[in-house]
Design a protein around this motif. Structure first.
Motif, PDB file in Angstrom:
ATOM      1  N   LEU A 230       0.831  -1.212   0.000  1.00 15.67           N
ATOM      2  CA  LEU A 230       0.000   0.000   0.000  1.00 15.67           C
ATOM      3  C   LEU A 230       0.862   1.257   0.000  1.00 15.67           C
ATOM      4  CD1 LEU A 230      -2.894  -1.077   2.377  1.00 15.67           C
ATOM      5  CD2 LEU A 230      -3.083  -0.548  -0.068  1.00 15.67           C
ATOM      6  N   SER A 231       1.962   1.226   0.735  1.00 12.51           N
ATOM      7  CA  SER A 231       2.874   2.368   0.764  1.00 12.51           C
ATOM      8  C   SER A 231       3.521   2.575  -0.607  1.00 12.51           C
ATOM      9  CB  SER A 231       3.939   2.139   1.834  1.00 12.51           C
ATOM     10  OG  SER A 231       4.877   3.184   1.828  1.00 12.51           O
ATOM     11  N   ARG A 232       3.969   1.501  -1.235  1.00 14.01           N
ATOM     12  CA  ARG A 232       4.601   1.594  -2.555  1.00 14.01           C
ATOM     13  C   ARG A 232       3.575   2.074  -3.590  1.00 14.01           C
ATOM     14  NH1 ARG A 232       9.249  -0.715  -4.939  1.00 14.01           N
ATOM     15  NH2 ARG A 232      10.057  -0.225  -2.896  1.00 14.01           N
ATOM     16  N   ILE A 233       2.365   1.563  -3.542  1.00 10.39           N
ATOM     17  CA  ILE A 233       1.340   1.985  -4.507  1.00 10.39           C
ATOM     18  C   ILE A 233       1.000   3.459  -4.321  1.00 10.39           C
ATOM     19  CG2 ILE A 233      -1.042   1.657  -5.287  1.00 10.39           C
ATOM     20  CD1 ILE A 233      -0.660  -1.362  -4.547  1.00 10.39           C
ATOM     21  N   ALA A 234       0.934   3.928  -3.077  1.00  7.20           N
ATOM     22  CA  ALA A 234       0.687   5.357  -2.837  1.00  7.20           C
ATOM     23  C   ALA A 234       1.793   6.194  -3.477  1.00  7.20           C
ATOM     24  CB  ALA A 234       0.592   5.637  -1.336  1.00  7.20           C
ATOM     25  N   GLU A 235       3.027   5.710  -3.384  1.00  8.31           N
ATOM     26  CA  GLU A 235       4.145   6.405  -4.027  1.00  8.31           C
ATOM     27  C   GLU A 235       3.993   6.366  -5.550  1.00  8.31           C
ATOM     28  OE1 GLU A 235       7.726   8.549  -4.407  1.00  8.31           O
ATOM     29  OE2 GLU A 235       6.337   8.296  -2.742  1.00  8.31           O
ATOM     30  N   GLN A 236       3.597   5.225  -6.097  1.00  7.73           N
ATOM     31  CA  GLN A 236       3.363   5.127  -7.538  1.00  7.73           C
ATOM     32  C   GLN A 236       2.322   6.151  -7.979  1.00  7.73           C
ATOM     33  OE1 GLN A 236       2.011   1.078  -7.905  1.00  7.73           O
ATOM     34  NE2 GLN A 236       4.093   0.235  -8.038  1.00  7.73           N
ATOM     35  N   GLU A 237       1.214   6.209  -7.248  1.00  6.52           N
ATOM     36  CA  GLU A 237       0.121   7.107  -7.624  1.00  6.52           C
ATOM     37  C   GLU A 237       0.547   8.570  -7.550  1.00  6.52           C
ATOM     38  OE1 GLU A 237      -3.399   4.018  -6.290  1.00  6.52           O
ATOM     39  OE2 GLU A 237      -2.952   5.722  -4.992  1.00  6.52           O
ATOM     40  N   LYS A 238       1.477   8.878  -6.663  1.00  5.81           N
ATOM     41  CA  LYS A 238       1.988  10.240  -6.540  1.00  5.81           C
ATOM     42  C   LYS A 238       2.955  10.565  -7.679  1.00  5.81           C
ATOM     43  CE  LYS A 238       4.780  13.041  -3.427  1.00  5.81           C
ATOM     44  NZ  LYS A 238       5.607  13.015  -2.231  1.00  5.81           N
ATOM     45  N   VAL A 239       3.895   9.665  -7.929  1.00  3.76           N
ATOM     46  CA  VAL A 239       4.957   9.910  -8.908  1.00  3.76           C
ATOM     47  C   VAL A 239       4.454   9.805 -10.347  1.00  3.76           C
ATOM     48  CG1 VAL A 239       7.135   8.963  -9.797  1.00  3.76           C
ATOM     49  CG2 VAL A 239       6.792   9.210  -7.336  1.00  3.76           C
ATOM     50  N   LEU A 240       3.530   8.889 -10.610  1.00  2.00           N
ATOM     51  CA  LEU A 240       3.079   8.641 -11.981  1.00  2.00           C
ATOM     52  C   LEU A 240       1.914   9.571 -12.324  1.00  2.00           C
ATOM     53  CD1 LEU A 240       3.375   4.754 -11.991  1.00  2.00           C
ATOM     54  CD2 LEU A 240       4.977   6.444 -12.948  1.00  2.00           C
ATOM     55  N   SER A 241       2.227  10.847 -12.345  1.00  2.07           N
ATOM     56  CA  SER A 241       1.247  11.894 -12.617  1.00  2.07           C
ATOM     57  C   SER A 241       1.740  12.730 -13.795  1.00  2.07           C
ATOM     58  CB  SER A 241       1.078  12.755 -11.360  1.00  2.07           C
ATOM     59  OG  SER A 241       0.042  13.672 -11.511  1.00  2.07           O
ATOM     60  N   PHE A 242       0.847  13.033 -14.692  1.00  4.95           N
ATOM     61  CA  PHE A 242       1.177  13.758 -15.914  1.00  4.95           C
ATOM     62  C   PHE A 242       1.029  15.264 -15.719  1.00  4.95           C
ATOM     63  CE2 PHE A 242       0.111   9.544 -17.322  1.00  4.95           C
ATOM     64  CZ  PHE A 242       0.891   9.320 -18.438  1.00  4.95           C
ATOM     65  N   ASP A 243       1.814  16.033 -16.460  1.00  2.00           N
ATOM     66  CA  ASP A 243       1.620  17.487 -16.512  1.00  2.00           C
ATOM     67  C   ASP A 243       0.370  17.808 -17.321  1.00  2.00           C
ATOM     68  OD1 ASP A 243       3.914  18.119 -15.003  1.00  2.00           O
ATOM     69  OD2 ASP A 243       5.177  18.017 -16.794  1.00  2.00           O
ATOM     70  N   ALA A 244       0.140  17.032 -18.368  1.00  3.68           N
ATOM     71  CA  ALA A 244      -1.041  17.174 -19.229  1.00  3.68           C
ATOM     72  C   ALA A 244      -1.332  15.800 -19.826  1.00  3.68           C
ATOM     73  CB  ALA A 244      -0.776  18.192 -20.335  1.00  3.68           C
ATOM     74  N   PHE A 245      -2.587  15.567 -20.148  1.00 10.93           N
ATOM     75  CA  PHE A 245      -2.978  14.272 -20.719  1.00 10.93           C
ATOM     76  C   PHE A 245      -4.175  14.514 -21.614  1.00 10.93           C
ATOM     77  CE2 PHE A 245      -4.537   9.976 -20.987  1.00 10.93           C
ATOM     78  CZ  PHE A 245      -3.413   9.180 -20.794  1.00 10.93           C
ATOM     79  N   ASP A 246      -4.047  14.105 -22.883  1.00 11.45           N
ATOM     80  CA  ASP A 246      -5.136  14.300 -23.834  1.00 11.45           C
ATOM     81  C   ASP A 246      -5.387  12.996 -24.592  1.00 11.45           C
ATOM     82  OD1 ASP A 246      -3.030  14.138 -25.667  1.00 11.45           O
ATOM     83  OD2 ASP A 246      -3.079  16.275 -26.161  1.00 11.45           O
ATOM     84  N   LEU A 247      -6.216  13.063 -25.602  1.00 14.02           N
ATOM     85  CA  LEU A 247      -6.571  11.865 -26.353  1.00 14.02           C
ATOM     86  C   LEU A 247      -5.355  11.243 -27.047  1.00 14.02           C
ATOM     87  CD1 LEU A 247      -9.962  13.033 -27.899  1.00 14.02           C
ATOM     88  CD2 LEU A 247      -9.609  11.532 -25.933  1.00 14.02           C
ATOM     89  N   THR A 248      -4.449  12.068 -27.523  1.00 18.62           N
ATOM     90  CA  THR A 248      -3.242  11.547 -28.156  1.00 18.62           C
ATOM     91  C   THR A 248      -2.379  10.804 -27.137  1.00 18.62           C
ATOM     92  OG1 THR A 248      -3.273  13.309 -29.807  1.00 18.62           O
ATOM     93  CG2 THR A 248      -1.164  12.173 -29.465  1.00 18.62           C
ATOM     94  N   THR A 249      -2.235  11.365 -25.952  1.00 24.31           N
ATOM     95  CA  THR A 249      -1.459  10.723 -24.895  1.00 24.31           C
ATOM     96  C   THR A 249      -2.107   9.401 -24.501  1.00 24.31           C
ATOM     97  OG1 THR A 249      -0.962  12.957 -24.090  1.00 24.31           O
ATOM     98  CG2 THR A 249      -0.322  11.126 -22.677  1.00 24.31           C
TER      99      THR A 249
END
Length: 165
Positions: A7-26
């Protein structure tokens, strides 16, 4: 690894794996990357990328069954309900000795199993989900995380869940 470690590692994943922008092409690029990884490895998986309840990418690779379509939907529903990975939701329920039904949800519509991960945008939050189905749940989760880490140029070795012993 304990549930708390995961759970701790997944919380870190969810924090780190965040985009600056995300659209249909992405979204299409993410789905295509997963398709390429799975094809190279001979994995029979279903892949789904959904934004704001809109399907953007779907692929069913050789070995997928009609059940995988339903698993994708149910795991994605967990992410869109709780804005966290379906695996984290399942581990939390397991830790608490609860089920989705204890939260007033139907098991027919919600699957607290690994494989769906929130698509987060910095400053916005969860705007959709990327979902993999067809492997053991931990492997489904790790494959989704791997694709996100590759897209975001993050160190996968520090993010990946450790293998179960």
């Amino acid at each position: 690894m304990t549930i708390e470690d995961d759970l701790s590692r997944i919380a870190e994943q969810e924090k780190v794996l965040s985009f600056d922008a995300f659209d249909l092409t992405t979204a299409w690029q993410l789905g295509k990357l997963l398709q390429e990884l799975a094809t190279e490895r001979g994995l029979g998986i279903a892949i789904d990328v959904t934004l704001h309840s809109m399907p953007v990418f779907y692929a069913a690779l050789p070995g997928v069954t009609p059940d995988n379509v339903n698993w994708v939907r149910r795991k994605r529903n967990m992410v869109l309900r709780y804005f966290r990975s379906s695996y984290a939701s399942g581990l939390k329920l397991q830790k608490d000795g609860k089920t989705v039904e204890d939260n007033g949800l139907s098991g027919a519509d919600y699957a607290p199993h690994g494989g769906s991960f929130p698509i987060n945008v910095k400053g916005t939050g969860c705007i959709g989900a990327v979902t993999v189905s067809g492997l053991p749940q931990r492997d489904d989760h790790n494959l989704a995380v791997e694709a996100l880490a590759l897209m975001l140029a993050k160190d996968l070795d520090t993010l990946r869940l450790a293998p179960l012993l």
